[in-house]
Design a protein around this motif. Structure first.
Motif, PDB file in Angstrom:
ATOM      1  N   GLN A  43       9.426   4.409  -5.361  1.00 15.54           N
ATOM      2  CA  GLN A  43       9.640   3.047  -5.842  1.00 15.54           C
ATOM      3  C   GLN A  43       8.701   2.730  -7.006  1.00 15.54           C
ATOM      4  O   GLN A  43       9.112   2.136  -8.006  1.00 15.54           O
ATOM      5  CB  GLN A  43       9.437   2.033  -4.716  1.00 15.54           C
ATOM      6  N   LEU A  44       7.450   3.146  -6.904  1.00 15.89           N
ATOM      7  CA  LEU A  44       6.487   2.918  -7.980  1.00 15.89           C
ATOM      8  C   LEU A  44       6.892   3.656  -9.251  1.00 15.89           C
ATOM      9  O   LEU A  44       6.730   3.136 -10.359  1.00 15.89           O
ATOM     10  CB  LEU A  44       5.079   3.337  -7.545  1.00 15.89           C
ATOM     11  N   GLU A  45       7.441   4.851  -9.070  1.00 14.80           N
ATOM     12  CA  GLU A  45       7.905   5.604 -10.236  1.00 14.80           C
ATOM     13  C   GLU A  45       9.120   4.910 -10.855  1.00 14.80           C
ATOM     14  O   GLU A  45       9.206   4.761 -12.077  1.00 14.80           O
ATOM     15  CB  GLU A  45       8.234   7.044  -9.844  1.00 14.80           C
ATOM     16  N   LYS A  46      10.025   4.459 -10.014  1.00 12.83           N
ATOM     17  CA  LYS A  46      11.210   3.740 -10.491  1.00 12.83           C
ATOM     18  C   LYS A  46      10.811   2.468 -11.241  1.00 12.83           C
ATOM     19  O   LYS A  46      11.435   2.094 -12.234  1.00 12.83           O
ATOM     20  CB  LYS A  46      12.097   3.384  -9.293  1.00 12.83           C
ATOM     21  N   ASP A  47       9.746   1.807 -10.783  1.00 19.60           N
ATOM     22  CA  ASP A  47       9.255   0.568 -11.395  1.00 19.60           C
ATOM     23  C   ASP A  47       8.442   0.811 -12.667  1.00 19.60           C
ATOM     24  O   ASP A  47       8.001  -0.142 -13.307  1.00 19.60           O
ATOM     25  CB  ASP A  47       8.398  -0.215 -10.405  1.00 19.60           C
ATOM     26  N   GLY A  48       8.214   2.079 -12.995  1.00 25.03           N
ATOM     27  CA  GLY A  48       7.470   2.394 -14.212  1.00 25.03           C
ATOM     28  C   GLY A  48       5.969   2.224 -14.087  1.00 25.03           C
ATOM     29  O   GLY A  48       5.270   2.007 -15.077  1.00 25.03           O
ATOM     30  N   ILE A  49       5.457   2.361 -12.866  1.00 30.65           N
ATOM     31  CA  ILE A  49       4.029   2.187 -12.602  1.00 30.65           C
ATOM     32  C   ILE A  49       3.305   3.532 -12.569  1.00 30.65           C
ATOM     33  O   ILE A  49       2.186   3.650 -13.040  1.00 30.65           O
ATOM     34  CB  ILE A  49       3.802   1.438 -11.267  1.00 30.65           C
ATOM     35  N   ILE A  50       3.951   4.523 -11.987  1.00 28.25           N
ATOM     36  CA  ILE A  50       3.350   5.855 -11.893  1.00 28.25           C
ATOM     37  C   ILE A  50       4.346   6.896 -12.394  1.00 28.25           C
ATOM     38  O   ILE A  50       5.538   6.605 -12.557  1.00 28.25           O
ATOM     39  CB  ILE A  50       2.921   6.213 -10.447  1.00 28.25           C
ATOM     40  N   SER A  58       0.780  12.656  -8.742  1.00 30.39           N
ATOM     41  CA  SER A  58       1.259  11.421  -9.355  1.00 30.39           C
ATOM     42  C   SER A  58       0.121  10.748 -10.099  1.00 30.39           C
ATOM     43  O   SER A  58      -1.025  10.751  -9.638  1.00 30.39           O
ATOM     44  CB  SER A  58       1.809  10.471  -8.289  1.00 30.39           C
ATOM     45  N   PHE A  59       0.459  10.143 -11.239  1.00 25.60           N
ATOM     46  CA  PHE A  59      -0.535   9.554 -12.118  1.00 25.60           C
ATOM     47  C   PHE A  59      -0.134   8.138 -12.518  1.00 25.60           C
ATOM     48  O   PHE A  59       1.049   7.834 -12.661  1.00 25.60           O
ATOM     49  CB  PHE A  59      -0.688  10.409 -13.381  1.00 25.60           C
ATOM     50  N   VAL A  60      -1.137   7.282 -12.717  1.00 27.53           N
ATOM     51  CA  VAL A  60      -0.902   5.912 -13.167  1.00 27.53           C
ATOM     52  C   VAL A  60      -0.500   5.964 -14.639  1.00 27.53           C
ATOM     53  O   VAL A  60      -1.178   6.571 -15.458  1.00 27.53           O
ATOM     54  CB  VAL A  60      -2.170   5.050 -12.999  1.00 27.53           C
ATOM     55  N   LEU A  61       0.628   5.339 -14.949  1.00 25.07           N
ATOM     56  CA  LEU A  61       1.105   5.308 -16.336  1.00 25.07           C
ATOM     57  C   LEU A  61       0.286   4.332 -17.168  1.00 25.07           C
ATOM     58  O   LEU A  61      -0.200   3.314 -16.665  1.00 25.07           O
ATOM     59  CB  LEU A  61       2.582   4.894 -16.388  1.00 25.07           C
ATOM     60  N   ASP A  62       0.137   4.645 -18.454  1.00 25.12           N
ATOM     61  CA  ASP A  62      -0.566   3.755 -19.371  1.00 25.12           C
ATOM     62  C   ASP A  62       0.116   2.396 -19.408  1.00 25.12           C
ATOM     63  O   ASP A  62       1.338   2.308 -19.462  1.00 25.12           O
ATOM     64  CB  ASP A  62      -0.587   4.347 -20.790  1.00 25.12           C
ATOM     65  N   GLY A  63      -0.678   1.354 -19.369  1.00 24.55           N
ATOM     66  CA  GLY A  63      -0.153  -0.010 -19.432  1.00 24.55           C
ATOM     67  C   GLY A  63       0.305  -0.579 -18.108  1.00 24.55           C
ATOM     68  O   GLY A  63       0.827  -1.699 -18.066  1.00 24.55           O
ATOM     69  N   LEU A  68       1.967  -4.949 -14.394  1.00 23.39           N
ATOM     70  CA  LEU A  68       1.901  -5.544 -13.058  1.00 23.39           C
ATOM     71  C   LEU A  68       1.432  -6.993 -13.113  1.00 23.39           C
ATOM     72  O   LEU A  68       1.988  -7.861 -12.447  1.00 23.39           O
ATOM     73  CB  LEU A  68       0.981  -4.738 -12.146  1.00 23.39           C
ATOM     74  N   GLU A  69       0.400  -7.254 -13.917  1.00 21.01           N
ATOM     75  CA  GLU A  69      -0.100  -8.622 -14.042  1.00 21.01           C
ATOM     76  C   GLU A  69       0.979  -9.543 -14.595  1.00 21.01           C
ATOM     77  O   GLU A  69       1.169 -10.648 -14.098  1.00 21.01           O
ATOM     78  CB  GLU A  69      -1.342  -8.665 -14.923  1.00 21.01           C
ATOM     79  N   LYS A  70       1.683  -9.080 -15.603  1.00 25.31           N
ATOM     80  CA  LYS A  70       2.734  -9.890 -16.215  1.00 25.31           C
ATOM     81  C   LYS A  70       3.842 -10.190 -15.199  1.00 25.31           C
ATOM     82  O   LYS A  70       4.298 -11.325 -15.078  1.00 25.31           O
ATOM     83  CB  LYS A  70       3.304  -9.152 -17.427  1.00 25.31           C
TER      84      LYS A  70
END
Length: 105
Positions: A43-50, A58-63, A68-70
């Motif tokens: 789910q996190l990958e689908k959401d563009g987070i990792i 798995s790695f945290v994507l830049d930005g 997430l804050e936005k």
């Protein structure tokens, strides 16, 4: 599980490019099944987070933190406006309340 990882990113415990713990490590830490962790990671990958890299981790994507804050601020704002409108307040009344609250802070 997704929310815990998102919170770690927002707090700065996980930063852009950081490698996430393995599924086994998360499973042990949070005492949930590997399948639960896998689903959260998907789910996190689908959401563009990792980003998952096969055989590496798995790695945290830049930005991700800004994203997430936005998203969270948008959700909080929409929820607030909906609640105020459900109470019968017009936009001008909502703005007045916000202005007063900010001035009294």
């Amino acid at each position: 599980m997704c929310n815990q990882i998102k919170e770690q990113i927002i707090r700065g415990d996980l930063n852009d490019g950081d490698k996430l713990p393995s599924i086994r490590e998360y499973s042990s830490t949070y005492e949930v099944t590997n399948l639960t962790i896998q689903r959260a990671m998907q789910q996190l990958e689908k959401d563009g987070i990792i980003q998952a890299r096969k055989g590496v981790g798995s790695f945290v994507l830049d930005g991700s933190r800004d994203l997430l804050e936005k998203r969270m601020l948008g959700t909080i704002t929409k929820d607030f406006i909906t609640k105020m409108r459900n109470m019968g307040l017009a936009n001008i009344d909502i703005l007045k309340l916000l202005k007063e609250a900010l001035e009294n802070e």
